[in-house]
Motif scaffolding. Sequence first.
Motif, short mmCIF file in Angstrom:
data_model
loop_
_atom_site.label_atom_id
_atom_site.label_comp_id
_atom_site.label_asym_id
_atom_site.label_seq_id
_atom_site.Cartn_x
_atom_site.Cartn_y
_atom_site.Cartn_z
N ASP A 118 -7.37 4.36 -35.99
CA ASP A 118 -6.01 3.95 -36.37
C ASP A 118 -5.70 2.54 -35.90
O ASP A 118 -4.97 1.79 -36.58
CB ASP A 118 -4.98 4.92 -35.78
N GLU A 119 -6.21 2.15 -34.73
CA GLU A 119 -5.92 0.82 -34.19
C GLU A 119 -7.21 0.24 -33.60
O GLU A 119 -7.58 0.56 -32.48
CB GLU A 119 -4.84 0.92 -33.11
N PRO A 120 -7.93 -0.59 -34.36
CA PRO A 120 -9.19 -1.14 -33.88
C PRO A 120 -9.00 -1.98 -32.64
O PRO A 120 -7.98 -2.62 -32.43
CB PRO A 120 -9.68 -2.00 -35.06
N GLY A 121 -10.01 -1.93 -31.77
CA GLY A 121 -9.99 -2.72 -30.55
C GLY A 121 -11.38 -2.72 -29.93
O GLY A 121 -12.33 -2.15 -30.48
N ALA A 122 -11.49 -3.35 -28.75
CA ALA A 122 -12.79 -3.43 -28.10
C ALA A 122 -13.30 -2.05 -27.70
O ALA A 122 -14.48 -1.73 -27.86
CB ALA A 122 -12.68 -4.33 -26.86
N ALA A 123 -12.42 -1.20 -27.18
CA ALA A 123 -12.84 0.14 -26.74
C ALA A 123 -13.25 1.01 -27.92
O ALA A 123 -14.27 1.72 -27.87
CB ALA A 123 -11.71 0.82 -25.96
N THR A 124 -12.48 0.96 -29.01
CA THR A 124 -12.82 1.77 -30.18
C THR A 124 -14.12 1.29 -30.82
O THR A 124 -14.93 2.10 -31.26
CB THR A 124 -11.69 1.72 -31.22
#
Length: 381
Positions: free
Chosen positions: A66-72
């Motif tokens: 749902d919300e891309p980021g470094a962790a995902t």
Amino acid sequence: MNAAHLNEGGISAMRLRGLMRKEFLQILRDPSSIAIAFVLPVILLLLFGYGVSLDAKHVPIALVVDEPGAATASFTGSFRHLPYFDPLTLPDMRSAEIAMREGRVEAIVHLRTDFGRKLYQPGGTPVQIIVNGVNANTGRLILGYGSGIWINWLHQYAQINHIHLPASVQVEQRVWFNSELRSRNYLVPGLIAVIMTLIGALLTALVVAREWERGTMEALMATPVTMNEIIIGKMAPYFVLGSGGMLISVGMAVWLFDVPLRGSIWLLFGVAALFLLVALGMGLLISTLARNQFVASQIALIVTFLPAFLLSGFIFEISSMPQVVQIITHIIPARYFVALLQTLFMAGDIWSVIWPNALALAVMALIFLVLVRRISRKRLD
């Protein structure tokens, strides 16, 4: 009196050699016997070795972030570097649910908008995994692999970023006997028991029943040969034939499919000889009771092949069966042979397993051979 003409209950070496020679010549002239003994094992091993696998590999799954980021990105990357999954990135849950209904993916891994923020909180961050449960075995494997990836990723992520995650757990896996977790290492040894059942029971039942149909058995009864000589003369050639099939099967398992053989090769062929005696005894008993090829083949398939395939632990775990069925499996000879094969191939010479199973085969061989001898009479009715 000539040594070849002993009393009716005795065994003449000369007559026995003649009977065995007759059987070997009949085998050489009968393409079906050669096919069952040598061609069928090769075909079955190739089919099961290359075509059948209980491993969950390259399973298509949908990744929804749902919300891309470094962790995902780091977490979803864990799915891409393993042979178990073929991940497909989809934009939202609706697309993923449609893909699962259409059969394009077998599972959905959903990371919500708060994945990166909740990762540092005491409660941790939830990861939603939705699995297609139509195939229960594959579903359980997907859940197991997914949970393992999640735990390992948490530990690695904490180490790389020098942070402490409350949910961080280090998993140290230790797998004995089949460290590669290849279903082929489990299936191929068990298949040898099915092959030996076919060679020993089905082939013997068909050949002897054929002799009754053609009248050659009646002609044999009119000769001075004894019933003991007939039984031994029938069993010995097919014992040799079965041993040849066993040799081919073991050779293909070790050299073609790379199945480890950790036990003694001599012990392996020793227990195989015991099982062959059981299978030959069953085949002779069937052919004695049913002197028709069609009837003998149907009985052999129902009484020997199907139980060896379904109730021996070859594919289906016996401990997972209903209690009544577990009790029934104790009268299935292939159950004991499968346990011996899988132990000798995967674990080695484990005598606490070998002795009771080998003893069970020896007792069964004795029972079947005694029954064959008691039922067989040198008469033409």
